[in-house]
Design an enzyme around this catalytic site. Structure first.
Site, short mmCIF file in Angstrom:
data_model
loop_
_atom_site.label_atom_id
_atom_site.label_comp_id
_atom_site.label_asym_id
_atom_site.label_seq_id
_atom_site.Cartn_x
_atom_site.Cartn_y
_atom_site.Cartn_z
N HIS A 117 -6.50 3.40 -1.48
CA HIS A 117 -6.25 3.22 -0.04
C HIS A 117 -7.50 2.79 0.71
O HIS A 117 -7.62 3.05 1.89
CB HIS A 117 -5.72 4.52 0.58
CG HIS A 117 -4.32 4.86 0.15
ND1 HIS A 117 -4.03 5.36 -1.09
CD2 HIS A 117 -3.13 4.75 0.80
CE1 HIS A 117 -2.72 5.56 -1.20
NE2 HIS A 117 -2.15 5.19 -0.07
N GLU A 137 7.52 -3.12 -0.59
CA GLU A 137 6.61 -4.21 -0.18
C GLU A 137 6.96 -5.54 -0.82
O GLU A 137 6.83 -6.60 -0.20
CB GLU A 137 5.15 -3.86 -0.55
CG GLU A 137 4.51 -2.83 0.35
CD GLU A 137 4.83 -1.42 -0.06
OE1 GLU A 137 5.54 -1.22 -1.09
OE2 GLU A 137 4.37 -0.49 0.63
#
Lengths: 432, 323, 324
Positions: free
Chosen positions: C129, C60
């Site tokens: 998450h 990322e």
């Protein structure tokens, strides 16, 4: 420590709203005997002396010398016991200064002293505070129904309703709009909603004097001065929203709940912002070369207008303002300068120009507000406008009537008053 | 030999290295006089890397560099004056005084740009290469990065993708032995950092970073490969940071004998010696005098240039309706 | 109009923009062959090939930095970061790179990239998450942050975001992907920075984005049964913020509840409250109420997670308290 108010309700007289504190005869902490002179106030062109009604000590002073106090206000308190040094009740100049900042909040009469002790701050929502101020209501006389006794809008509404009833009971007229209409209201076909006229940047409400007499009879008008302009020069505003708020407040004070809006230039933008604000029932909208429909604006014109101090400096900018310089009445520049001097608002409008038109750009977009209008809407623009381009008219939504005037510059109300008055009249009539 | 710069090319590299050296020394003097602002990271002794590596590139190629990027700015074709003016925060600077010496950019020259987050230039060049590959421009992106940046996590992420996707990017490792004050051997278990290139399936070459011709040759080979679509490459240039981390560096951690040894192998001396036989003393003296005069004039002009005025800039306001 | 799922609307936007502009490309983890964990990029690799639709390694940090410079050099990247919880990995690229260049380089470069990500709780995905990091992103000047709540806005705003010349963070919500709604057909964009009033009301204004708009609409039904007329304003764009729409609504109702699924302290709801105070203080008849996630990690077990998340019932309670 028990304290007793120094009241002035008997001293004010019914024709006065306020009294002026001339001199305190003693300072806080001093001992007081019944009959001692406490304070001298000016009432109805006369000095009135207020004497102590009991023995004790002068504890608090809420209104300093030279300050105005509303009739019914508590000027100070007498304590039963000698106040301790440093104790909050033994008031020095600091409290006097605090009182000066917002005397209304410190005011209490006998009835409301049970709600809040004198000197304590009224707890009210910002909205309630604003509504009370514009209605001239004393927060200390209102009991709050919100959490922790907070005064809310509903409490102000209730207080106003009660006041209206009192007036009605006494056979008095309820407050109504202060209107500048030169036309006497005829008995027939009277428009209940007035036409509210809002002038442009750097001008004042007198800009409508040619148009107003030409409107169809039966139309009431209210010409407002923009914040920072004319009679409102002491209250400038820094954003179009603030302008809308202030105008809305004034209309509310006048009791105007619905109106036809007419706005020129910045006043046009203000009319749109006012409509968007939603506090006023808008019946129709007529916009003359309005701001807010595009970024462009003639920055040199704005700056020149705000800066000019001589006829020589102002004249060229006034020429820019109109399509044909001959359209300007002779001596217009001189009159405009005199108005500005009289209002003393040169700095205020220069500051407004800076915040409203940063870097020569219109710092607000009201095309959305225009698009949301659901009432008859008319847009009038001079094809020769050199202040705000007439091309902005192209952003008008389909329901808007657009009139582009040949040979006319930025001020149709001066350059083409007859046509302007006719178009305003037609807009108002079409609203039914 | 293939990829060797012509005499003219080497002469131009030498001239640009001279410009950079005069720039650095001029900044050093003005710093001592208290006339500079903020830290300045000089690249004295490392000019061959920044100048010779970028000399390989074409106009449409792009380069991302470090906070020590003066040689790259000049190497990729920026004039001295806008760089100096930027360093002195002038309105006439390459970025109008907004960037300062660490973040200089000139999009037209393909310098985008200096970067003062150590390691950030590596994905920056990789992203440019990704764009070039997608658009099929035939251009190459270059990253000049240091041995400190080689230890960052983002270096691994970016090189992995460059190798994976055969992106047209060349990584030029300017190994100057120090990350701020910490020597390379305290930061890495391996001396030759380019051995890591094998892990990304890219070729690597180690060269003497003070020899402009060696740098040019190695970089040129990698650039040609990348331009052909054969993927990234790495060149590890061994050099040495002569003047400390920045103007705010108190020093004391570099060995005097190391500094002396590297000064003997100054890239300007190395190139001068090589060029002397080809062009003669007179030509070199002429170039040297001209370079010195050019930088002196840039300083003089920049120092009397106007300072920028602050305004809320609608053109650079991403929330503006103008965009 | 066509009835579409939120995820399908996003897919349509990507497909249309890629068809119209060859410089648009998409990349991210699992977005190619698999079509994306939430199926937003389904079928794109088949249609546009592996050059413009790339499965990436789990990187990322570098991916986001690469999106910034790819955007500077002629392409319009659309990067998918699978979970908003991974956004902290991207922050250098956003905070130190994307946010500065437009200004620092004096307008020399454009940065037309879109970072798509999805956040939010309610799916049992646990503490790493389920987060909404809206405020962290909206805090960064120079970046636009949008969070549509309907399929129509999802499509129209993603198209607008791709065409925008500045960085846009596009926040989706895992529980919105399967919601359905009418989506106008054809090339329709929705401007970034404009709120939408989804339900008119006169007593209280409720401001929300993304999934919280759905909760706010449910709350409005509950409040109607309480005799309260709530106005629901879907802000759609967190930055730039449609301050005019907020002020106009409060000028009507004088009461405000702001809802955000992120943390409370220094959160987006706090920014909204301050904005309301800046621009509409004198219209307020009560303090602005905030409905947010408490300042805690999001637990896994259903009753624990449900207890934490902002909900229609919590919005209703806050509204009623504000109206006292």
């Amino acid at each position: 420590m028990a304290t007793h108010p120094i009241s002035i309700d008997s001293a004010g007289g019914e024709y006065m709203e306020t009294v002026l504190v001339i001199a305190w005869a003693m300072k806080s902490g001093d001992p007081v005997k019944t009959g001692d002179l406490l304070v001298t106030v000016e009432t109805a062109k006369a000095a009135t002396e207020i004497e102590a009604d009991r023995d004790g000590w002068l504890a608090e002073i809420f209104f300093a010398e030279g300050q105005e106090a509303p009739v019914g206000a508590v000027l100070g308190t007498i304590a039963d016991a000698k106040p301790m040094a440093g104790q909050p009740a033994s008031v020095g100049p600091a409290t006097a200064a605090a009182a000066a900042a917002n005397p209304r909040e410190l005011v209490a009469d006998e009835a409301s002293s049970s709600i809040r002790p004198p000197g304590s701050r009224a707890v009210a929502s910002p909205l309630a505070r604003r509504l009370a101020a514009s209605a001239g209501l004393d927060l200390a006389t209102i009991s709050g129904s919100g959490p922790h006794g907070r005064i809310k809008k509903r409490d102000i509404d209730a207080a106003l309703a009660a006041r209206t009833n009192e007036h009605d009971d006494a056979g008095q007229r309820t407050p109504t709009a202060v209107q500048t209409s030169p036309v006497a209201a005829p008995a027939l076909a009277r428009q209940t909603a007035p036409v509210v006229l809002i002038h442009g940047f750097g001008s004042d409400r007198s800009v409508w004097r040619q148009v107003v007499p030409l409107l169809q009879s039966g139309i009431d008008t209210i010409s407002l001065d923009l914040p920072g302009h004319g009679t409102e020069s002491a209250r400038p505003a820094s954003s179009i929203e603030e302008i809308a708020f202030l105008l809305s407040d004034r209309l509310e004070e006048m009791g105007v709940g619905n109106a036809h809006l007419v706005g020129h230039s910045l006043g046009g933008a203000a009319a749109l912002a006012l409509a968007r604000l939603g506090r006023l029932a808008v019946r129709s909208v007529t916009l003359l070369a309005p701001g807010g429909l595009g970024p462009e604006i003639n920055a040199s014109f704005i700056a020149g207008l705000a800066r000019a101090t001589t006829v020589q400096a102002l004249q060229p900018w006034l020429t820019v303002m109109v399509g044909d310089p001959a359209a300007l009445p002779s001596g217009y520049a001189q009159a405009a300068l005199r108005q500005m001097e009289k209002a003393g608002n040169r700095d205020a409008i220069a500051a407004m120009a800076e915040s409203l038109f940063p870097d020569g750009t219109q710092g607000f977009d009201l095309a959305g507000a225009l698009g949301e209008l659901a009432v008859p809407t008319r847009l009038i623009w001079g094809r020769l406008d050199r202040v705000i381009p007439a091309a902005h008219a192209a952003r008008a939504p389909g329901f808007t009537a657009v009139h582009l005037l040949d040979g006319v510059g930025h001020v149709p109300q001066i350059e083409a008053p007859v046509l302007t008055a006719r178009l305003i009249t037609e807009t108002v009539r079409s609203a039914g | 030999m293939k990829n060797t710069p012509s005499v003219e090319q080497h002469l131009e590299i030498y001239r640009r290295m001279l410009l950079v050296r005069h720039l650095e020394e001029g900044l050093g003097t003005l710093h001592k006089e208290g006339r500079t602002r903020g830290p300045i990271h000089r690249c004295d002794g490392q000019e061959a890397v920044g100048v010779a590596a970028t000399a390989v590139l074409e106009a449409g190629d792009k380069v991302a560099t470090t906070h020590r990027g003066h040689a790259v700015y000049i190497g990729k074709g920026m004039a001295v004056h806008p760089v100096v003016a930027e360093i002195f925060g002038r309105a006439t600077g390459a970025c109008g005084g907004r960037a300062g010496h660490m973040l200089v950019a000139d999009a037209e020259k393909g310098v985008i740009g200096g970067n003062a987050i150590v390691g950030a230039g590596i994905p920056a060049a990789t992203g440019m290469a990704l764009s070039m590959q997608i658009l099929g421009t035939g251009n190459v992106a270059m990253c000049i990065f240091g041995d400190g940046a080689a230890q960052t996590g983002i270096c691994h992420e970016a090189m992995n993708m460059a190798g994976l996707w055969k992106l047209p990017v060349v990584f030029v490792l300017e190994h100057n032995q120090f990350g701020l004050t910490v020597p390379s051997e305290v930061q890495s278990p391996v001396e030759d950092l380019s051995i890591r290139a094998a892990g990304y399936a890219m070729p690597a070459e180690i060269v003497d970073g003070n020899d402009a011709v060696a740098v040019y040759r190695a970089v040129s080979a990698m650039v040609e490969r990348a331009r052909r679509g054969e993927g990234p490459g790495m060149v590890e240039c061994k050099t040495y940071r002569i003047e400390g981390f920045s103007t705010s560096d108190m020093g004391g951690y570099q060995k005097p004998e190391d500094i002396a040894a590297w000064k003997e192998r100054d890239p300007l001396l190395v190139s001068r010696k090589a060029l002397l036989g080809d062009v003669g003393e007179a030509k070199l003296a002429e170039i040297e005098a001209a370079a010195k005069a050019e930088v002196a004039e840039a300083f003089e002009t920049a120092l009397s240039d106007p300072m920028p005025e602050f305004s809320l800039d609608e053109a650079c306001n991403p929330y503006s309706e103008a965009h | 109009m066509a009835m579409m799922r939120y995820a399908e609307a996003l897919n349509a936007a990507l497909r249309e923009e890629m068809q119209a502009d060859p410089s648009v490309f998409v990349f991210g983890e699992d977005i190619g062959r698999y079509g994306g964990v939430f199926k937003v990029t389904k079928g794109l690799m088949e249609e546009f090939g592996e050059t413009r639709v790339r499965d990436t390694p789990i990187s990322e940090q570098a991916l986001t930095a690469m999106a910034v410079t790819a955007a500077m050099t002629g392409t319009r990247p659309v990067l998918e970061i699978m979970y908003a919880d991974f956004v902290p990995l991207t922050l250098d690229a956003l905070v130190n790179q994307a946010s500065i260049y437009n200004y620092i380089w004096n307008g020399q470069v454009k940065m037309p990239f879109v970072l798509r990500t999805q956040g939010g709780g309610g799916a049992g995905a646990g503490a790493q998450h389920s987060k909404s990091l809206d405020s962290m992103l909206a805090h960064i000047p120079g970046i636009k942050v949008v969070a549509p709540s309907t399929p129509a806005d999802a499509k129209g705003m993603l198209k607008a975001a791709i065409r925008d010349d500045q960085p846009v963070v596009f926040l989706e919500h895992k529980l919105l992907y399967n919601t359905r709604g009418e989506v106008p057909e054809g090339d329709v964009t929705v401007p970034l920075g404009k709120a939408a009033t989804l339900r008119e009301g006169s007593d209280i204004s409720i401001f929300a984005t993304s999934k919280m708009v759905v909760e706010a609409l449910k709350a409005a039904d509950l409040l109607a049964a309480d005799g309260v007329s709530a106005e629901i304003v879907d802000l759609r764009s967190l930055r730039p913020l449609d301050v005019n729409a907020i002020v106009a609504s409060i000028a009507k109702t004088h009461h405000a509840v702001v809802v955000n699924e992120g943390w409370r302290f220094c959160g987006y709801a706090a920014e909204l409250s301050a904005t309301i105070m800046d621009h509409a203080f004198d219209e307020l008849d009560a303090p602005v109420a905030r409905v947010t996630l408490p300042d805690m990690p999001i637990p896994y077990s259903e009753p624990l997670e449900t207890a934490m998340l902002p909900s229609a019932e919590k919005i209703r309670t806050a509204a009623l308290k504000t109206l006292k």
